[in-house]
Design a protein around this motif. Structure first.
Motif, mmCIF file in Angstrom:
data_model
loop_
_atom_site.group_PDB
_atom_site.id
_atom_site.type_symbol
_atom_site.label_atom_id
_atom_site.label_comp_id
_atom_site.label_asym_id
_atom_site.label_seq_id
_atom_site.Cartn_x
_atom_site.Cartn_y
_atom_site.Cartn_z
ATOM 1 N N THR A 46 109.174 84.857 65.664
ATOM 2 C CA THR A 46 109.568 85.949 66.557
ATOM 3 C C THR A 46 108.964 87.259 66.094
ATOM 4 O OG1 THR A 46 111.603 84.819 67.182
ATOM 5 C CG2 THR A 46 111.549 87.226 67.467
ATOM 6 N N THR A 47 109.035 87.527 64.806
ATOM 7 C CA THR A 47 108.475 88.772 64.256
ATOM 8 C C THR A 47 106.996 88.894 64.575
ATOM 9 O OG1 THR A 47 110.107 88.797 62.490
ATOM 10 C CG2 THR A 47 108.093 90.072 62.126
ATOM 11 N N GLU A 48 106.253 87.820 64.416
ATOM 12 C CA GLU A 48 104.812 87.849 64.676
ATOM 13 C C GLU A 48 104.503 88.017 66.163
ATOM 14 O OE1 GLU A 48 102.303 88.005 62.482
ATOM 15 O OE2 GLU A 48 103.794 88.008 60.865
ATOM 16 N N VAL A 49 105.237 87.340 67.021
ATOM 17 C CA VAL A 49 104.984 87.450 68.453
ATOM 18 C C VAL A 49 105.350 88.851 68.942
ATOM 19 C CG1 VAL A 49 105.556 86.547 70.744
ATOM 20 C CG2 VAL A 49 105.207 84.965 68.839
ATOM 21 N N VAL A 50 106.468 89.386 68.479
ATOM 22 C CA VAL A 50 106.850 90.752 68.843
ATOM 23 C C VAL A 50 105.750 91.721 68.412
ATOM 24 C CG1 VAL A 50 108.459 92.647 68.341
ATOM 25 C CG2 VAL A 50 109.343 90.380 68.912
ATOM 26 N N ASP A 51 105.227 91.553 67.210
ATOM 27 C CA ASP A 51 104.162 92.432 66.720
ATOM 28 C C ASP A 51 102.938 92.379 67.620
ATOM 29 O OD1 ASP A 51 102.802 94.143 64.681
ATOM 30 O OD2 ASP A 51 101.569 92.336 64.451
#
Length: 157
Positions: free
Chosen positions: A7-12
């Motif tokens: 999730t953190t990577e996709v949000v970024d």
């Protein structure tokens, strides 16, 4: 399995494309914002289509339930360019969609089976990547129009 890092990577990646889109919208002169070689390659229409699609896929509504054109009371393929919102109004919509995407991703399990829009992928992660690809595709088109009309490059993020 802890999926928080996904999730953190996709949000970024979404944050990066929204930052680039914001920059591109701001680089057009008002006279070029609503004009294009075709109604498809008109900056205002491209950005409206892009944001409305983000709105649609993150709305929790299916194709028969989503109120297309509701934001500005017009369809993105509208022929009359003067009906489109100005850049400031579009940037407000962009900010809302950026916040929506962040909220949508941060409060969901990326491994959830995607049933509402199965053509986008089999999981929420698949749908998120589909929406990201769509957003990047039209952001790139906007960059081409910007270079052709303004001889300016939005760069890369």
């Amino acid at each position: 399995m802890d999926t928080g890092f996904i999730t953190t990577e996709v949000v970024d990646q979404f944050e990066r494309v929204f930052e680039l889109l914001r920059k591109g919208v701001g680089m057009f002169t008002p006279g070029n914002w609503r004009e294009g070689e075709s109604s498809y390659m008109r900056p205002a229409g491209l950005v409206y289509h892009l944001l409305e699609t983000v709105d649609y896929y993150t709305s929790g509504k299916g194709p028969d339930d989503y109120p297309w054109g509701h934001r500005f009371n017009l369809e993105w393929e509208e022929k009359d360019s003067e009906k489109f919102p100005n850049q400031e109004e579009m940037l407000v919509y962009l900010e809302e969609m950026q916040a929506r995407v962040r909220e949508w991703l941060e409060h969901a399990d990326p491994t959830t089976v995607e049933e509402l829009h199965p053509w986008t992928g089999t999981t929420l992660l698949g749908k998120a990547l589909y929406v990201l690809r769509h957003t990047q595709h039209h952001t790139a088109e906007l960059g081409v129009v910007l270079f052709e009309k303004e001889e300016r490059d939005m760069g890369w993020r």
